[in-house]
Design a protein around this motif. Structure first.
Motif, PDB file in Angstrom:
ATOM      1  N   PRO A 109       0.827  -1.213   0.000  1.00  0.00           N
ATOM      2  CA  PRO A 109       0.000   0.000   0.000  1.00  0.00           C
ATOM      3  C   PRO A 109       0.860   1.260   0.000  1.00  0.00           C
ATOM      4  CG  PRO A 109      -0.058  -1.051   2.155  1.00  0.00           C
ATOM      5  CD  PRO A 109       0.683  -1.978   1.248  1.00  0.00           C
ATOM      6  N   ARG A 110       0.730   2.076  -1.029  1.00  0.00           N
ATOM      7  CA  ARG A 110       1.594   3.245  -1.172  1.00  0.00           C
ATOM      8  C   ARG A 110       1.292   4.336  -0.148  1.00  0.00           C
ATOM      9  NH1 ARG A 110       4.348   3.693  -6.143  1.00  0.00           N
ATOM     10  NH2 ARG A 110       4.138   1.821  -7.424  1.00  0.00           N
ATOM     11  N   ASP A 111       0.152   4.260   0.498  1.00  0.00           N
ATOM     12  CA  ASP A 111      -0.172   5.254   1.522  1.00  0.00           C
ATOM     13  C   ASP A 111       0.233   4.781   2.921  1.00  0.00           C
ATOM     14  OD1 ASP A 111      -2.024   3.219   1.609  1.00  0.00           O
ATOM     15  OD2 ASP A 111      -3.758   4.531   1.848  1.00  0.00           O
ATOM     16  N   ARG A 112       0.955   3.641   2.998  1.00  0.00           N
ATOM     17  CA  ARG A 112       1.440   3.122   4.292  1.00  0.00           C
ATOM     18  C   ARG A 112       2.891   2.689   4.106  1.00  0.00           C
ATOM     19  NH1 ARG A 112      -2.506  -1.600   5.225  1.00  0.00           N
ATOM     20  NH2 ARG A 112      -1.263  -1.911   7.125  1.00  0.00           N
ATOM     21  N   ARG A 113       3.817   3.620   4.300  1.00  0.00           N
ATOM     22  CA  ARG A 113       5.225   3.366   4.026  1.00  0.00           C
ATOM     23  C   ARG A 113       5.819   2.252   4.879  1.00  0.00           C
ATOM     24  NH1 ARG A 113       4.462   8.724   3.229  1.00  0.00           N
ATOM     25  NH2 ARG A 113       5.466   9.709   1.399  1.00  0.00           N
ATOM     26  N   ASN A 114       5.251   2.029   6.063  1.00  0.00           N
ATOM     27  CA  ASN A 114       5.811   1.013   6.953  1.00  0.00           C
ATOM     28  C   ASN A 114       5.437  -0.397   6.517  1.00  0.00           C
ATOM     29  OD1 ASN A 114       3.109   1.606   7.636  1.00  0.00           O
ATOM     30  ND2 ASN A 114       3.348   0.640   9.636  1.00  0.00           N
ATOM     31  N   VAL A 115       4.534  -0.538   5.565  1.00  0.00           N
ATOM     32  CA  VAL A 115       4.200  -1.845   4.999  1.00  0.00           C
ATOM     33  C   VAL A 115       5.016  -1.998   3.722  1.00  0.00           C
ATOM     34  CG1 VAL A 115       2.403  -3.345   4.088  1.00  0.00           C
ATOM     35  CG2 VAL A 115       1.901  -1.803   6.009  1.00  0.00           C
ATOM     36  N   SER A 116       6.073  -2.776   3.808  1.00  0.00           N
ATOM     37  CA  SER A 116       7.015  -2.863   2.698  1.00  0.00           C
ATOM     38  C   SER A 116       7.599  -4.264   2.629  1.00  0.00           C
ATOM     39  CB  SER A 116       8.129  -1.820   2.861  1.00  0.00           C
ATOM     40  OG  SER A 116       8.757  -1.960   4.129  1.00  0.00           O
ATOM     41  N   LEU A 117       8.271  -4.542   1.519  1.00  0.00           N
ATOM     42  CA  LEU A 117       9.061  -5.762   1.415  1.00  0.00           C
ATOM     43  C   LEU A 117      10.463  -5.406   1.896  1.00  0.00           C
ATOM     44  CD1 LEU A 117       9.322  -8.707   0.648  1.00  0.00           C
ATOM     45  CD2 LEU A 117       9.797  -8.004  -1.706  1.00  0.00           C
ATOM     46  N   ASP A 118      10.877  -5.995   3.011  1.00  0.00           N
ATOM     47  CA  ASP A 118      12.093  -5.577   3.707  1.00  0.00           C
ATOM     48  C   ASP A 118      13.221  -6.578   3.462  1.00  0.00           C
ATOM     49  OD1 ASP A 118      10.512  -3.550   4.745  1.00  0.00           O
ATOM     50  OD2 ASP A 118      10.017  -4.696   6.552  1.00  0.00           O
ATOM     51  N   TYR A 119      14.293  -6.081   2.839  1.00  0.00           N
ATOM     52  CA  TYR A 119      15.483  -6.897   2.637  1.00  0.00           C
ATOM     53  C   TYR A 119      16.475  -6.580   3.753  1.00  0.00           C
ATOM     54  CZ  TYR A 119      13.601  -7.447  -2.108  1.00  0.00           C
ATOM     55  OH  TYR A 119      12.801  -7.715  -3.191  1.00  0.00           O
ATOM     56  N   THR A 120      16.861  -7.592   4.533  1.00  0.00           N
ATOM     57  CA  THR A 120      17.827  -7.384   5.607  1.00  0.00           C
ATOM     58  C   THR A 120      19.023  -8.311   5.404  1.00  0.00           C
ATOM     59  OG1 THR A 120      16.739  -8.987   7.069  1.00  0.00           O
ATOM     60  CG2 THR A 120      16.015  -6.694   7.214  1.00  0.00           C
ATOM     61  N   ASN A 121      20.091  -8.006   6.109  1.00  0.00           N
ATOM     62  CA  ASN A 121      21.330  -8.784   6.000  1.00  0.00           C
ATOM     63  C   ASN A 121      21.844  -8.824   4.566  1.00  0.00           C
ATOM     64  OD1 ASN A 121      21.034  -9.386   8.754  1.00  0.00           O
ATOM     65  ND2 ASN A 121      19.882 -11.255   8.289  1.00  0.00           N
ATOM     66  N   ASP A 122      21.577  -7.733   3.821  1.00  0.00           N
ATOM     67  CA  ASP A 122      22.002  -7.650   2.415  1.00  0.00           C
ATOM     68  C   ASP A 122      21.401  -8.763   1.566  1.00  0.00           C
ATOM     69  OD1 ASP A 122      23.744  -5.336   2.609  1.00  0.00           O
ATOM     70  OD2 ASP A 122      25.089  -6.631   3.756  1.00  0.00           O
ATOM     71  N   ALA A 123      20.190  -9.174   1.883  1.00  0.00           N
ATOM     72  CA  ALA A 123      19.524 -10.226   1.111  1.00  0.00           C
ATOM     73  C   ALA A 123      19.408  -9.810  -0.350  1.00  0.00           C
ATOM     74  CB  ALA A 123      18.141 -10.509   1.687  1.00  0.00           C
ATOM     75  N   PRO A 124      19.910 -10.621  -1.275  1.00  0.00           N
ATOM     76  CA  PRO A 124      19.777 -10.304  -2.701  1.00  0.00           C
ATOM     77  C   PRO A 124      18.441 -10.787  -3.249  1.00  0.00           C
ATOM     78  CG  PRO A 124      21.073 -12.286  -2.445  1.00  0.00           C
ATOM     79  CD  PRO A 124      20.738 -11.814  -1.050  1.00  0.00           C
ATOM     80  N   TYR A 125      18.147 -10.386  -4.473  1.00  0.00           N
ATOM     81  CA  TYR A 125      16.930 -10.841  -5.148  1.00  0.00           C
ATOM     82  C   TYR A 125      17.287 -11.164  -6.591  1.00  0.00           C
ATOM     83  CZ  TYR A 125      17.086  -5.944  -6.569  1.00  0.00           C
ATOM     84  OH  TYR A 125      17.503  -4.734  -7.055  1.00  0.00           O
ATOM     85  N   LEU A 126      16.364 -11.862  -7.260  1.00  0.00           N
ATOM     86  CA  LEU A 126      16.617 -12.332  -8.615  1.00  0.00           C
ATOM     87  C   LEU A 126      15.304 -12.372  -9.381  1.00  0.00           C
ATOM     88  CD1 LEU A 126      18.676 -13.711 -10.635  1.00  0.00           C
ATOM     89  CD2 LEU A 126      17.874 -15.894  -9.694  1.00  0.00           C
ATOM     90  N   GLY A 127      15.370 -12.132 -10.695  1.00  0.00           N
ATOM     91  CA  GLY A 127      14.208 -12.335 -11.564  1.00  0.00           C
ATOM     92  C   GLY A 127      13.368 -11.111 -11.820  1.00  0.00           C
ATOM     93  N   GLU A 128      13.799  -9.940 -11.351  1.00  0.00           N
ATOM     94  CA  GLU A 128      13.001  -8.726 -11.542  1.00  0.00           C
ATOM     95  C   GLU A 128      13.006  -8.304 -13.015  1.00  0.00           C
ATOM     96  OE1 GLU A 128      17.160  -7.222 -11.148  1.00  0.00           O
ATOM     97  OE2 GLU A 128      15.959  -8.875 -10.360  1.00  0.00           O
ATOM     98  N   ASN A 129      11.876  -7.792 -13.482  1.00  0.00           N
ATOM     99  CA  ASN A 129      11.768  -7.203 -14.815  1.00  0.00           C
ATOM    100  C   ASN A 129      10.539  -6.300 -14.828  1.00  0.00           C
ATOM    101  OD1 ASN A 129       9.497  -8.866 -15.198  1.00  0.00           O
ATOM    102  ND2 ASN A 129      10.638 -10.401 -16.356  1.00  0.00           N
ATOM    103  N   ASP A 130      10.078  -5.894 -16.014  1.00  0.00           N
ATOM    104  CA  ASP A 130       8.971  -4.942 -16.092  1.00  0.00           C
ATOM    105  C   ASP A 130       7.643  -5.516 -15.620  1.00  0.00           C
ATOM    106  OD1 ASP A 130      10.480  -2.835 -16.971  1.00  0.00           O
ATOM    107  OD2 ASP A 130      10.114  -3.197 -19.093  1.00  0.00           O
ATOM    108  N   GLU A 131       7.570  -6.806 -15.400  1.00  0.00           N
ATOM    109  CA  GLU A 131       6.347  -7.424 -14.897  1.00  0.00           C
ATOM    110  C   GLU A 131       6.535  -8.036 -13.517  1.00  0.00           C
ATOM    111  OE1 GLU A 131       5.028 -10.197 -17.835  1.00  0.00           O
ATOM    112  OE2 GLU A 131       4.353  -8.631 -19.214  1.00  0.00           O
ATOM    113  N   ARG A 132       7.758  -7.976 -12.988  1.00  0.00           N
ATOM    114  CA  ARG A 132       8.045  -8.585 -11.689  1.00  0.00           C
ATOM    115  C   ARG A 132       8.927  -7.628 -10.896  1.00  0.00           C
ATOM    116  NH1 ARG A 132       9.263 -13.313 -15.170  1.00  0.00           N
ATOM    117  NH2 ARG A 132      11.483 -13.078 -14.674  1.00  0.00           N
TER     118      ARG A 132
END
Length: 383
Positions: A109-132
């Motif tokens: 929810p863009r009107d609730r900044r504290n609700v987010s996907l939180d990456y900690t411990n330098d967690a990496p991610y994979l597979g992002e693109n214009d649809e993900r």
């Protein structure tokens, strides 16, 4: 294996009683190394689900959406998102080791900044693109440089920060909307109100970046960013930020821009993100050349900004001569002892259409200063 069997049995019992497709945790769930749990339905976490020291938790739905909600933030070691209709977060979710985008976006929810996907411990991610990507807010807490996998309107539009800024939780989201009329902010950010070192501000997009530690910020653009409406020269492109204390856009610099007008990235000077409500692209009309600041844009419209061709510091060098030429090499202005007075009028010696306003476009200047090397470059007239 007994833990997984127990979870599945609990899930079906709850579904049968409540007559709804969700998994609700009121107790304590923990995954260990090599464990794998797949959720094909909504998850409500009202218990403890944040002591996972290993294993993978996946969210899967090939036709619809899934939702994570509840009173407590779940924490996953590894997390997989494979949800065709997007994974919606009503509570923050933490990833401590690795996150993979397979299908669909993670929407917060863009009107609730504290609700987010939180990456900690330098967690990496994979597979992002214009649809993900994360459609909303993502955060980082770690010790390495980080690029937020954020976007909007089926466009991945990453923003990057340096490692120092990641140590105290930085947060960001991308908005594909006009800063003059933002949907999730209490104020408007007038793109015609900017400091004298700027010449324009984007009306197409912006980022919200929160953090209290100094960092350089790198923004990205694509062909929908419409960079050519700001400039045709990447050297003039700037990162700009809305300074709420000044009530205007300010220049955050350009320490390096790569790519072309349709696709690229630009890095700012060192800034503290919390000092600026939102940030986006702008264009500057200043070239630093020794002791001179040359404003390479003229907009003689009477608004008090850039009405004349300004060379700050020229008064200290009175033995100078300025010549300006059009694109065909015809001199349209010449003055010895230039005094910052030229307002885009054709005049001086060997000019054409003397006394007339010159048309919008790019011109070339040559500044000769006695005892110093000549300066030369381009300037732009915009009415």
């Amino acid at each position: 294996m007994k833990k997984i069997t127990y979870i599945i049995a609990f899930l079906w019992t709850l579904t049968s009683i409540a007559q709804q497709t969700l998994f609700c945790n009121f107790g304590n769930i923990q995954t260990h190394d090599q464990a794998q749990i797949g959720f094909h339905l909504d998850v409500v976490n009202n218990g403890t689900f944040d002591e996972n020291n290993g294993g993978t938790v996946g969210f899967y739905n090939q036709t619809g959406s899934l939702n994570i909600s509840g009173d407590n933030r779940p924490t996953f070691h590894d997390m997989i998102v494979d949800v065709a209709g997007d994974l919606f977060l009503d509570v923050a979710v933490e990833v401590t080791n690795f996150q993979e985008f397979v299908n669909g976006r993670v929407q917060t929810p863009r009107d609730r900044r504290n609700v987010s996907l939180d990456y900690t411990n330098d967690a990496p991610y994979l597979g992002e693109n214009d649809e993900r990507y994360v459609d909303g807010y993502a955060s980082i807490n770690g010790d390495l440089n980080f690029t937020f996998p954020v976007g909007d309107d089926f466009r991945l539009r990453p923003i990057s920060i340096e490692n120092e800024a990641a140590t105290n939780t930085a947060r960001s989201a991308y908005f594909f909307e006009n800063p003059n009329n933002p949907n999730f902010f209490p104020s408007n950010y007038d793109t015609n109100n900017f400091s004298s070192s700027l010449f324009g501000v984007s009306t197409f997009e912006f980022w919200d970046l929160d953090g209290d530690i100094e960092t350089r910020v790198t923004l990205t653009w694509d062909d929908n960013s419409n960079i050519p409406t700001l400039t045709d020269n990447l050297e003039d492109l700037r990162v700009v930020g809305w300074d709420s204390n000044l009530g205007q856009w300010v220049n955050l610099g350009n320490t390096g821009a790569t790519g072309n007008l349709d696709n690229g990235q630009i890095t700012s000077d060192v800034i503290i993100p919390d000092n600026y409500t939102i940030i986006t692209f702008g264009t500057s009309d200043i070239i630093l050349d020794g002791d001179l600041e040359i404003f390479t844009a003229v907009s003689p419209n009477g608004d008090g900004f850039n009405d004349t061709f300004i060379i700050q510091g020229i008064s200290e060098l009175p033995n100078n001569e300025l010549s300006i030429f059009n694109r065909w090499g015809v001199e349209v202005y010449n003055k010895k002892g230039y005094d910052n007075s030229w307002a885009g009028i054709s005049e001086g010696r060997a000019t054409i259409a003397k006394g007339e306003e010159l048309p919008v476009g790019t011109y070339y200047y040559v500044l000769k200063i006695e005892g110093l090397k000549d300066r030369a470059g381009y300037l732009y007239i915009n009415r």
